[in-house]
Write an enzyme that holds these catalytic residues in place. Structure first.
Site, PDB file in Angstrom:
ATOM      1  N   HIS A 456       0.816  -1.212   0.000  1.00 15.73           N
ATOM      2  CA  HIS A 456       0.000   0.000   0.000  1.00 15.73           C
ATOM      3  C   HIS A 456       0.853   1.266   0.000  1.00 15.73           C
ATOM      4  O   HIS A 456       0.505   2.262   0.636  1.00 15.73           O
ATOM      5  CB  HIS A 456      -0.923   0.007   1.220  1.00 15.73           C
ATOM      6  CG  HIS A 456      -1.945  -1.084   1.218  1.00 15.73           C
ATOM      7  ND1 HIS A 456      -2.669  -1.439   2.338  1.00 15.73           N
ATOM      8  CD2 HIS A 456      -2.358  -1.915   0.222  1.00 15.73           C
ATOM      9  CE1 HIS A 456      -3.477  -2.441   2.027  1.00 15.73           C
ATOM     10  NE2 HIS A 456      -3.322  -2.738   0.752  1.00 15.73           N
ATOM     11  N   ALA A 457       1.961   1.260  -0.715  1.00 15.13           N
ATOM     12  CA  ALA A 457       2.832   2.433  -0.764  1.00 15.13           C
ATOM     13  C   ALA A 457       2.083   3.635  -1.325  1.00 15.13           C
ATOM     14  O   ALA A 457       1.363   3.531  -2.310  1.00 15.13           O
ATOM     15  CB  ALA A 457       4.059   2.133  -1.628  1.00 15.13           C
TER      16      ALA A 457
END
Length: 523
Positions: A456-457
């Protein structure tokens, strides 16, 4: 949709992923001429993409950008892979198919005018009319066990644990629920399943070009005038008509890389890369955020687990740590129809991850506070980049995740999983592997070996208020100091939502198209 080299368009959208497919389709159906550039191949006809349960096999493969997080002492000096989809549909074509709206406080907490919950909720609802959100029809027994265990814990007085009535509300409330089975990516939903543009009154045109990575932006008099990209291996320029714009939807790694390749970023970074300064924005590549994930709690079943169902999981659980962090549930658990253990955990505990008797429970922190950054070493598409997420850097993150791990251990050792004959193999005290109980020291050591990422960068080109000097984007998603250039992907998030991020990415893309509508409508 055949490409025309050198043709000018109203909009050039860079990145045909979770956001780019949405932005491109919405602009085209509202009257604009749009070129959508995707570095990877088409996803049509690929069963590995269509089958939700096949996603683990794609990690690190031809449809993955192949980047990883730099080693850190907090994660036992391990290099942690960060899978990013390199295919039409992006990570929505390669992810684990989890859809959560996020909590209203996520969006209100951004503090950016026009991006509160009341502003984005209509965009989210519009997206959910296009993407199909559904529950498994035949969940795996271990998935059913998680829901039953959480429900039983609720009856025993654990606050907030209850089965969810609606999956799309899963991150708005505490509880457990199932996940969908067959993949419905943004490329399928927005590019193939919606009515053809020629059937939409007043629509423009959409050219989709795959296998065409962007190299840099062309600038003219302080304005983005086009995109230099590869066509059949040769650089060509896709121009933007007067009054049109370039929209970057390349993700939390490639979007800042493109900005830096085009002279937009911290002057020190640009000098190191040998790129002249176009707009000095120190926030490019900073503010990196992700959700830490522990792999995790591994159980051995008395019988082989059987065929993989749905997305290889089938159920999730969201709950609050009780820490004074936010209004949203900040802890998350999901089922795995396989061992839930990193290679480091497997080695330390003597696990055979291919054992068909193993299943698991992953434990994640959705309310993470740690912040990192990335350093681009090579501005070529997919070039070298050092990514430092600073996972578990904040003591509050470690404390909350430790509590989450203990909560999941309690469920795994409880009556529902015991009735299935499940035996917990990890975590165990390293010095005394025959013992069931673990001290905080044992679990903290385990966390350093088990910590990985939810993929989930985000946040590396964040938007902000006009008075926020750290913000790369304004409230309209416009890149500061450059005309005709916007960013519409996860890199624009000021803070990571307390949920799997695809729903927030698609919502942001729908909202971005709305911000561009006035020009498109006037054509």
């Amino acid at each position: 949709m055949a490409p025309v080299s050198g043709a000018a368009h109203d909009y050039v959208v860079v990145g045909g992923g979770g956001a780019g497919c949405v932005v491109a389709r919405r602009l085209a159906e509202r009257g604009a001429s749009v070129l959508l550039l995707e570095a990877g191949p088409d996803d049509v006809g690929r069963e590995d993409v269509a089958d939700a349960g096949a996603w683990p096999a794609m990690l690190g493969g031809e449809l993955d950008w192949g980047v990883s997080y730099a080693p850190s002492p907090r994660t036992a000096g391990r290099r942690i892979p960060l899978p990013r989809g390199r295919v039409l549909g992006g990570s929505s074509s390669t992810n684990a198919m989890l859809w959560y709206r996020g909590h209203p406080s996520d969006y209100d907490g951004w503090g950016v005018p026009g991006w509160g919950w009341a502003d984005v909720a209509p965009c989210l609802e519009r997206a959910e009319r296009v993407l199909r959100i559904e529950r498994p029809r035949d969940p795996h027994p271990v998935a059913t066990a998680l829901v039953d265990a959480v429900e039983a814990a609720g009856r025993q007085g654990w606050d907030g644990f209850a089965e969810l009535a609606e999956l799309t509300a899963a991150a708005e409330d505490d509880g457990a629920g199932g996940v969908r089975s067959r993949r419905w990516s943004t490329s399928r939903a927005y590019l193939r399943e919606l009515p053809p543009l020629e059937d939409v009154s007043g629509s423009g045109s959409l050219t989709v070009l795959t296998g065409s990575p962007a190299l840099r932006l062309e600038m003219r008099d302080g304005r983005a005038s086009g995109v230099v990209h590869l066509l059949d291996g040769q650089p060509v320029t896709a121009g933007v008509r007067s009054g049109g714009e370039v929209v970057l939807c390349a993700g939390a790694v490639e979007t800042p890389r493109l900005l830096l390749a085009s002279g937009i970023g911290d002057p020190a970074d640009l000098a190191r890369l040998g790129v002249p300064v176009v707009s000095a924005l120190g926030g490019v590549g900073r503010n990196l955020q992700d959700h830490p994930l522990l792999e995790g709690v591994t159980l051995r079943m008395p019988e082989p687990r059987g065929r993989t169902r749905d997305n290889g999981g089938g159920a999730v659980w969201n709950w609050r740590s009780g820490k004074p962090r936010s209004d949203a549930p900040d802890l998350h658990c999901f089922v795995t129809q396989a061992a839930c253990a990193t290679p480091a955990v497997a080695e330390a505990h003597g696990l055979d991850r291919s054992d068909p008797h193993l299943v698991g429970l992953g434990v994640g922190l959705m309310g993470s506070r740690s912040r990192g950054h990335l350093v681009v070493r090579d501005v070529a598409p997919g070039g070298a980049v050092d990514i430092h997420p600073q996972l578990l850097a904040d003591p509050a993150d470690r404390a909350a995740l430790l509590q989450g791990l203990r909560d999941v251990i309690d469920l795994a050792d409880g009556p529902v999983f015991t009735a299935l004959g499940a035996q917990r193999l990890t975590p165990r005290p390293a010095a005394h592997p025959g013992l069931d109980s673990c001290s905080d020291t044992d679990l903290e050591e385990f966390m350093s070996l088990a910590c990985t990422t939810f993929f989930h960068a985000c946040g590396t080109a964040a938007m902000g208020r006009d008075d926020d000097e750290r913000a790369v984007l304004d409230a309209q998603l416009r890149v500061r100091g450059v005309d005709g250039l916007r960013v519409a992907d996860a890199s624009a998030f000021p803070t990571v939502p307390t949920a799997n991020t695809l729903a927030a990415v698609v919502t942001l893309a729908e909202r971005a198209a709305d911000l561009l509508v006035p020009w498109a409508v006037r054509r």
